[in-house]
Design a protein around this motif. Sequence first.
Motif, PDB file in Angstrom:
ATOM      1  N   VAL A  42      80.826 -89.816 106.091  1.00 54.37           N
ATOM      2  CA  VAL A  42      79.739 -90.086 105.160  1.00 54.37           C
ATOM      3  C   VAL A  42      79.516 -91.601 105.172  1.00 54.37           C
ATOM      4  O   VAL A  42      80.477 -92.369 105.027  1.00 54.37           O
ATOM      5  CB  VAL A  42      80.109 -89.623 103.731  1.00 54.37           C
ATOM      6  CG1 VAL A  42      79.022 -90.013 102.738  1.00 54.37           C
ATOM      7  CG2 VAL A  42      80.333 -88.126 103.723  1.00 54.37           C
ATOM      8  N   ILE A  43      78.282 -92.035 105.353  1.00 52.14           N
ATOM      9  CA  ILE A  43      78.013 -93.473 105.379  1.00 52.14           C
ATOM     10  C   ILE A  43      77.701 -93.924 103.951  1.00 52.14           C
ATOM     11  O   ILE A  43      76.775 -93.423 103.317  1.00 52.14           O
ATOM     12  CB  ILE A  43      76.812 -93.809 106.303  1.00 52.14           C
ATOM     13  CG1 ILE A  43      77.009 -93.162 107.677  1.00 52.14           C
ATOM     14  CG2 ILE A  43      76.617 -95.324 106.417  1.00 52.14           C
ATOM     15  CD1 ILE A  43      78.276 -93.567 108.415  1.00 52.14           C
ATOM     16  N   VAL A  44      78.506 -94.844 103.445  1.00 55.33           N
ATOM     17  CA  VAL A  44      78.300 -95.313 102.062  1.00 55.33           C
ATOM     18  C   VAL A  44      77.789 -96.757 102.093  1.00 55.33           C
ATOM     19  O   VAL A  44      78.024 -97.471 103.071  1.00 55.33           O
ATOM     20  CB  VAL A  44      79.606 -95.240 101.219  1.00 55.33           C
ATOM     21  CG1 VAL A  44      80.116 -93.825 101.136  1.00 55.33           C
ATOM     22  CG2 VAL A  44      80.661 -96.185 101.770  1.00 55.33           C
ATOM     23  N   PRO A  45      77.111 -97.194 101.029  1.00 56.29           N
ATOM     24  CA  PRO A  45      76.661 -98.592 101.010  1.00 56.29           C
ATOM     25  C   PRO A  45      77.834 -99.546 100.786  1.00 56.29           C
ATOM     26  O   PRO A  45      78.875 -99.146 100.264  1.00 56.29           O
ATOM     27  CB  PRO A  45      75.689 -98.652  99.828  1.00 56.29           C
ATOM     28  CG  PRO A  45      75.895 -97.410  99.047  1.00 56.29           C
ATOM     29  CD  PRO A  45      76.669 -96.428  99.862  1.00 56.29           C
ATOM     30  N   VAL A  73      84.803 -91.497 105.637  1.00 54.92           N
ATOM     31  CA  VAL A  73      83.764 -92.437 105.205  1.00 54.92           C
ATOM     32  C   VAL A  73      83.647 -93.572 106.216  1.00 54.92           C
ATOM     33  O   VAL A  73      84.644 -93.949 106.847  1.00 54.92           O
ATOM     34  CB  VAL A  73      84.130 -93.061 103.827  1.00 54.92           C
ATOM     35  CG1 VAL A  73      83.074 -94.048 103.373  1.00 54.92           C
ATOM     36  CG2 VAL A  73      84.312 -91.982 102.771  1.00 54.92           C
ATOM     37  N   ALA A  74      82.454 -94.125 106.367  1.00 56.14           N
ATOM     38  CA  ALA A  74      82.284 -95.349 107.172  1.00 56.14           C
ATOM     39  C   ALA A  74      81.234 -96.228 106.506  1.00 56.14           C
ATOM     40  O   ALA A  74      80.382 -95.731 105.768  1.00 56.14           O
ATOM     41  CB  ALA A  74      81.857 -94.995 108.590  1.00 56.14           C
ATOM     42  N   ASP A  75      81.331 -97.536 106.757  1.00 53.89           N
ATOM     43  CA  ASP A  75      80.328 -98.443 106.193  1.00 53.89           C
ATOM     44  C   ASP A  75      80.412 -99.824 106.824  1.00 53.89           C
ATOM     45  O   ASP A  75      81.252-100.071 107.689  1.00 53.89           O
ATOM     46  CB  ASP A  75      80.490 -98.564 104.658  1.00 53.89           C
ATOM     47  CG  ASP A  75      81.709 -99.365 104.234  1.00 53.89           C
ATOM     48  OD1 ASP A  75      82.406 -99.919 105.107  1.00 53.89           O
ATOM     49  OD2 ASP A  75      81.969 -99.446 103.018  1.00 53.89           O
ATOM     50  N   GLY A 120      83.929-100.478 108.982  1.00 54.10           N
ATOM     51  CA  GLY A 120      85.154 -99.710 108.753  1.00 54.10           C
ATOM     52  C   GLY A 120      84.936 -98.211 108.759  1.00 54.10           C
ATOM     53  O   GLY A 120      83.841 -97.734 108.464  1.00 54.10           O
ATOM     54  N   ASN A 121      85.996 -97.508 109.150  1.00 53.26           N
ATOM     55  CA  ASN A 121      85.979 -96.054 108.986  1.00 53.26           C
ATOM     56  C   ASN A 121      87.271 -95.634 108.301  1.00 53.26           C
ATOM     57  O   ASN A 121      88.303 -96.280 108.484  1.00 53.26           O
ATOM     58  CB  ASN A 121      85.790 -95.326 110.325  1.00 53.26           C
ATOM     59  CG  ASN A 121      86.839 -95.662 111.358  1.00 53.26           C
ATOM     60  OD1 ASN A 121      86.896 -96.780 111.863  1.00 53.26           O
ATOM     61  ND2 ASN A 121      87.706 -94.704 111.667  1.00 53.26           N
ATOM     62  N   TRP A 122      87.171 -94.599 107.466  1.00 51.91           N
ATOM     63  CA  TRP A 122      88.312 -94.189 106.648  1.00 51.91           C
ATOM     64  C   TRP A 122      88.564 -92.694 106.709  1.00 51.91           C
ATOM     65  O   TRP A 122      87.618 -91.907 106.833  1.00 51.91           O
ATOM     66  CB  TRP A 122      88.077 -94.554 105.172  1.00 51.91           C
ATOM     67  CG  TRP A 122      88.206 -96.009 104.944  1.00 51.91           C
ATOM     68  CD1 TRP A 122      89.337 -96.708 104.655  1.00 51.91           C
ATOM     69  CD2 TRP A 122      87.154 -96.976 105.012  1.00 51.91           C
ATOM     70  NE1 TRP A 122      89.065 -98.037 104.545  1.00 51.91           N
ATOM     71  CE2 TRP A 122      87.730 -98.234 104.758  1.00 51.91           C
ATOM     72  CE3 TRP A 122      85.789 -96.903 105.282  1.00 51.91           C
ATOM     73  CZ2 TRP A 122      86.990 -99.405 104.766  1.00 51.91           C
ATOM     74  CZ3 TRP A 122      85.043 -98.064 105.282  1.00 51.91           C
ATOM     75  CH2 TRP A 122      85.649 -99.299 105.026  1.00 51.91           C
ATOM     76  N   SER A 123      89.835 -92.393 106.629  1.00 53.15           N
ATOM     77  CA  SER A 123      90.213 -90.991 106.464  1.00 53.15           C
ATOM     78  C   SER A 123      91.068 -90.922 105.211  1.00 53.15           C
ATOM     79  O   SER A 123      91.998 -91.723 105.045  1.00 53.15           O
ATOM     80  CB  SER A 123      91.035 -90.546 107.678  1.00 53.15           C
ATOM     81  OG  SER A 123      91.991 -89.583 107.281  1.00 53.15           O
ATOM     82  N   PHE A 124      90.720 -90.033 104.318  1.00 54.77           N
ATOM     83  CA  PHE A 124      91.527 -89.850 103.109  1.00 54.77           C
ATOM     84  C   PHE A 124      92.256 -88.519 103.222  1.00 54.77           C
ATOM     85  O   PHE A 124      91.656 -87.461 103.042  1.00 54.77           O
ATOM     86  CB  PHE A 124      90.642 -89.924 101.866  1.00 54.77           C
ATOM     87  CG  PHE A 124      89.973 -91.260 101.743  1.00 54.77           C
ATOM     88  CD1 PHE A 124      90.696 -92.372 101.341  1.00 54.77           C
ATOM     89  CD2 PHE A 124      88.637 -91.423 102.098  1.00 54.77           C
ATOM     90  CE1 PHE A 124      90.101 -93.620 101.265  1.00 54.77           C
ATOM     91  CE2 PHE A 124      88.039 -92.673 102.024  1.00 54.77           C
ATOM     92  CZ  PHE A 124      88.767 -93.766 101.613  1.00 54.77           C
ATOM     93  N   LYS A 150      78.956 -91.443 111.954  1.00 57.07           N
ATOM     94  CA  LYS A 150      78.219 -90.356 111.293  1.00 57.07           C
ATOM     95  C   LYS A 150      78.343 -89.093 112.158  1.00 57.07           C
ATOM     96  O   LYS A 150      78.558 -87.991 111.659  1.00 57.07           O
ATOM     97  CB  LYS A 150      76.753 -90.758 111.123  1.00 57.07           C
ATOM     98  CG  LYS A 150      76.019 -89.874 110.167  1.00 57.07           C
ATOM     99  CD  LYS A 150      74.685 -90.425 109.798  1.00 57.07           C
ATOM    100  CE  LYS A 150      74.021 -89.430 108.868  1.00 57.07           C
ATOM    101  NZ  LYS A 150      72.615 -89.661 108.736  1.00 57.07           N
ATOM    102  N   GLU A 151      78.235 -89.321 113.460  1.00 59.10           N
ATOM    103  CA  GLU A 151      78.377 -88.176 114.367  1.00 59.10           C
ATOM    104  C   GLU A 151      79.777 -87.574 114.300  1.00 59.10           C
ATOM    105  O   GLU A 151      79.980 -86.419 114.604  1.00 59.10           O
ATOM    106  CB  GLU A 151      78.060 -88.608 115.803  1.00 59.10           C
ATOM    107  CG  GLU A 151      76.554 -88.647 116.041  1.00 59.10           C
ATOM    108  CD  GLU A 151      76.165 -89.436 117.289  1.00 59.10           C
ATOM    109  OE1 GLU A 151      77.067 -89.792 118.082  1.00 59.10           O
ATOM    110  OE2 GLU A 151      74.961 -89.710 117.442  1.00 59.10           O
TER     111      GLU A 151
END
Length: 874
Positions: free
Chosen positions: A20-23, A60-62, A93-97, A15-16
């Motif tokens: 964006v933290i998604v469910p 995104v991360a979740d 996981g963390n993602w970059s689009f 988050k830092e």
Amino acid sequence: MTSKDIRISFLRYFKEKQHVIVPSSPMVVKNDPTLMFTNAGMNQFKDWFLGNAPAQYKRVADTQKCLRVSGKHNDLEEVGHDTYHHTMFEMLGNWSFGNYFKKEAIEWAWEYLTDVLKIDKNRLYATVCEASPEDGVEMDSEAFDIWKQYLPEDRILVGKKKDNFWEMGDTGPCGPCSEIHYDSRSDEERAKVPGRERVNADDPQVIEIWNLVFIQYNRKVSGELEQLAAKHVDTGMGFERLCRIVQGKTSNYDTDVFQPIITKIGELCGKRYGDDTSCDVAMRVVADHLRAISFSIADGQLPSNVKAGYVIRRILRRAVRYGYTFLGFNEPFICRLVPTLTEQMGDAFPELKAQQTLIEKVIREEEQAFLRTLEVGIRLLDSIIEKLKKSGTNEISGKDAFQLYDTFGFPIDLTELIAREKNFAVNNADFEQELEIQKNRSRNAAAKEEGDWTEVRKIEQSVFVGYDTTGSTSYLARYRTVKTKGKEFIQVVLDETPFYAESGGQVGDCGTLRSQENGETIQVLNTIKENNLSIHLVEKLPQQLTAPFTATVDVEKRMATACNHTATHLIHYALRKVLGTHVEQKGSLVHADYLRFDFSHFQKVTDEELEQVERLANRLVRKNTTLTEFRNIPIAEAQQMGAMALFGEKYGETVRVIRFDDSVELCGGTHVPATGNIGVIKIVSESAVGAGVRRIEAVTADKAEEYLYDNIHLLKMVHELFSNSPNLIQAIKKTIEENGEFSKQIQLFMRERIASLKERLKDEIEEINGIQVIRLNTDVQAEAVKELATQMRTGSTNLLFVAGTIHADKPNLVISLSDDLVKKGLNAGAIVREAAKEIGGSGGGQAFLAMAGGKQTDSLVKAINKAVEIATKM
Ligand code: SER
């Protein structure tokens, strides 16, 4: 750090870094024909990777609930035997689009592990992908060079493509990956054999913890790789493995994620984890599978006999079987572990807490049923062994082992175990062959070949306009060929579509596409959804692909379906009002002809309750409330309005809300403009689907009218049969009573008739070839003649009784023999079969009493005489 702290720290770290933290998306997948269960964190972002829709976020991360028990990623058989594979696990996981790429992905992974979690740097290894000449891809030196900033070169390994090129399935987005491994061996062992030799070598103490995938290709059906327009990052870290490392353990099961469950299992079976290898394996299996099953049920997937439900049933059975064989459980026990699991994970995953009772009930019922099956299977196996013993063999055939596997869920190792105890072996090779035959059978049945998409027109996203219109001018964006069971179909994507794609239980629209250039009209047979993409199944490809088409939805079907969809909402609302708020949707099918609604409720819905539900729903219909649709509102706002988010459904940040008065639902379906359109709702059945889940089926509008008319007509006919009596019920009751009375009288009358016949017949005995013969030709009911035949033979000697009777225009033959004649070898069954040929009939029975029916009444006397002839000649 506790596991809860670790989960929070991961999400906070990313988050830092502006993620964006998604469910977590549900573990059970809907709308993706290629997947039954979520097997990686990236599944919920497939559309973004594939370019079907623009990514909503760049980063995104979740933490994602995953289940690897089928398809490309299947760890089921390892689970329990080792200490680091699971069926259900959490993937951080963390993602970059199209945003950051290798440099940041590696830097942040390193920083998080070594700075935040303070994992020993000296125990970490990284792998990068080797060259793949067949794909025309070079070794990933870019990743190698980045890693050099953090690790000495001898701890960066060039890994095999099988481990270092990640693909979600046979086709789709993919790319080279870089794995991070951790060596938890003792200093002594590490000094003896360097960790780099143990990486990816199935050493339980040198394990992969994080996979950083650099998605840059799309794998086509031909196997060819195609560069993606944008490069993405997809990372996945095994949460349970990470906890093990941070908590300094050598097994995932020793962490606080599993220990409370393992302790509880030990308490229930009176054994201690760590005392015995087989028991330890069994405890691990049970602890692991408990999570998989509970989370699946919480996500709406109940155990069943098909597809995803069957996979869950098999996992549950595997756990029961290990518990039964190694831990001595012969009563349901997995259900008793659910409270411990809920306590452990219920905060992070509220779906568990909210549905604890349902989960327990479903598991208990499944366990009970399977324990019964197990016992029957074990008895069968015992009888197989007994039979083999007699024949002097001590090998159970592959066929028998396969039957036990297929029908009773006995894995081969259980059969082997029981067999071994009795000094028997199992023919493994034959078993494997049977298994292969079955696999091929189902493979062929399910075989589906999809061609690559051919692009006709570049679009950013296919837009659904069907909420506002049932017709549009649309262009073909792409098409492909799909072959299933030898048949070929064409699937097309439109730039803009009014066709509703099957989802949320509502069937897909059909209709036509008419070329505005040459007038060619193509039927749209169905519309389905893959992830979020609407795909139209068409009969053939249009001649002019680039023409504008008039897309027209079959409005009649759409309207009938809408009636059923709105009625579903009204019934759901009414059920909660009448039965209570424990009622939650567990499944729904909205068809043009009917609706089916499954919901949680723990007993049968009584007729009175059902009537109340129906009356309330119909009051709402008559109120003619107009539809209020909120197309794009924040989920929190929707919930404030009273909409209930369903477990097992994936919602975006904004949702669509459908409101008819107090009925408020999150829904993507199509509805009537006002409830009055429904006309009437008629519930036609209520039944059980499984433990704690009931099913209602109902019809609406025309179909409800038909149903009511059918019933009215039926009633009218009954009225007429009773001469339109003003009190029909009384008239029916009276007839039933009279009928009963008549039956009694007939029986009495028959008995008297038999008695007098018996007297008369005694005087009509003939003697033929030394046998006393009685012939009778009558019109008494066959059953009464049978009674007479029994009475005649009882206590007699040397007696043959042959009777023919014609009742209701049907000839019958009854023969009885006294016991001494039977002993001499006479057989009434054989005689009647032969004699019945005379009346064009057949029959049989016992040696002392037999009957036959026939067709030719004229020949009855002939048949009687024939019977006497056969019997007296013998
Ligand atoms: N998709 C990759 C995996 O499942 C990384 O998340 O390993």
